[in-house]
Design an enzyme around this catalytic site. Structure first.
Site, PDB file in Angstrom:
ATOM      1  N   ASP A  14      40.749  22.265  61.908  1.00  0.00           N
ATOM      2  CA  ASP A  14      41.394  23.534  62.066  1.00  0.00           C
ATOM      3  C   ASP A  14      40.273  24.082  62.237  1.00  0.00           C
ATOM      4  OD1 ASP A  14      43.263  25.357  61.347  1.00  0.00           O
ATOM      5  OD2 ASP A  14      43.220  24.926  59.134  1.00  0.00           O
ATOM      6  N   HIS A  31      39.843  25.803  71.383  1.00  0.00           N
ATOM      7  CA  HIS A  31      41.314  23.870  72.433  1.00  0.00           C
ATOM      8  C   HIS A  31      39.491  23.520  72.442  1.00  0.00           C
ATOM      9  CE1 HIS A  31      44.274  25.330  69.097  1.00  0.00           C
ATOM     10  NE2 HIS A  31      44.622  25.985  70.575  1.00  0.00           N
ATOM     11  N   LEU A 125      35.023   1.179  66.316  1.00  0.00           N
ATOM     12  CA  LEU A 125      35.670   2.701  65.642  1.00  0.00           C
ATOM     13  C   LEU A 125      37.040   2.466  66.143  1.00  0.00           C
ATOM     14  CD1 LEU A 125      35.584   4.548  63.866  1.00  0.00           C
ATOM     15  CD2 LEU A 125      35.108   6.230  66.585  1.00  0.00           C
TER      16      LEU A 125
END
Ligand code: FPP
Length: 236
Positions: A14, A31, A125
């Site tokens: 955020d 972004h 991962l």
């Protein structure tokens, strides 16, 4: 039970908009910077011993944003993960996407599917990107599937357990998150992994997502062994 490293870390990324506003830049720049930061964090995870990373990239509520911002985020989803495909594969990162993906444009989902297929055999991962995801919608969908199994006679209502519900969630192949991090000083879960985070530890940091460094993640992970997770059991 004391644990060393959080095996599964979930992040609510955020603060991209505020990061851009502070620099008098368009939100899309925030972004973009956030996407770059995600790349750095993904690179850092295996070194820290994290095996699963789940990030919130677009919520079911994000459709309420202005069309230009939604278009910008979709353009990032279309281009950015793909531009990282070689590196992700080289580093053994398996990528998967969860959420109501059918609402996205085909040009986006094709790219997401390609990346998931390309990295399917990677095992260092597991990166799960939540796109058009909402925890309540996920639980409602799971409840519908379980109800259909009961209606067809395949399952008895009295046999429904927590495990039954878990097995119908989008995260059925993932362990529950050990640690949930939210950046930008907000103290909310915002409909992210509502069921799965029942026993997670939480870290809320003031840093805006594009400023959140691998060093910040490492300090949070270093603090984690000090946390005693009792899963409801009494101390001692
Ligand atoms: C929240 O910041 C962030 C988002 C809604 C988008 C998160 C997306 C990225 C980090 C891009 C990377 C994604 C991929 C997979 C390419 P905000 O816009 O709500 O910030 P604000 O609260 O400061 O306005």
């Amino acid at each position: 039970m004391a644990t060393d490293v959080p095996r599964h870390v979930a992040i609510i990324m955020d603060g991209n908009g505020r990061w851009a506003a502070r620099r008098h830049l368009p939100r899309q720049q925030g972004h973009r910077a956030g996407a770059e930061r995600l790349r750095d964090i993904v690179r850092a995870c295996p070194k820290l011993g994290i095996k699963f990373l789940t990030v919130f990239a677009f919520s079911t509520e994000n459709w309420r944003r202005r069309p230009e911002e939604i278009d910008g985020l979709m353009a990032l989803m279309r281009l950015y993960p793909h531009s990282l495909a070689d590196e992700l594969k080289r580093n053994g990162v398996r990528v998967q996407f969860i959420g109501e993906l059918q609402r996205l444009d085909r040009s986006v989902t094709n790219r997401l599917d390609e990346l998931a297929a390309l990295t399917a055999s990677c095992d260092q991962l597991c990166l799960t990107v939540a796109v058009n995801y909402g925890g309540r919608a996920e639980m409602a969908a799971a409840a519908r599937q379980v109800a259909e199994r009961v209606a067809s006679g395949e399952l008895l209502a009295r046999d429904i357990t927590e495990d039954t519900l878990s097995a119908h969630l989008l995260t059925k192949d993932l362990p529950d998150p050990d640690l949930v991090i939210r950046t930008s000083g907000e103290f909310r879960l915002s409909n992210f992994l509502l069921w799965q985070a029942a026993y997670a530890e939480f870290e809320f940091v003031d840093t805006l997502w594009p400023d959140f460094t691998p060093g910040d993640l490492a300090s949070i992970v270093r603090r984690y062994p000090g946390r005693i997770r009792r899963f409801g059991a009494a101390a001692g």
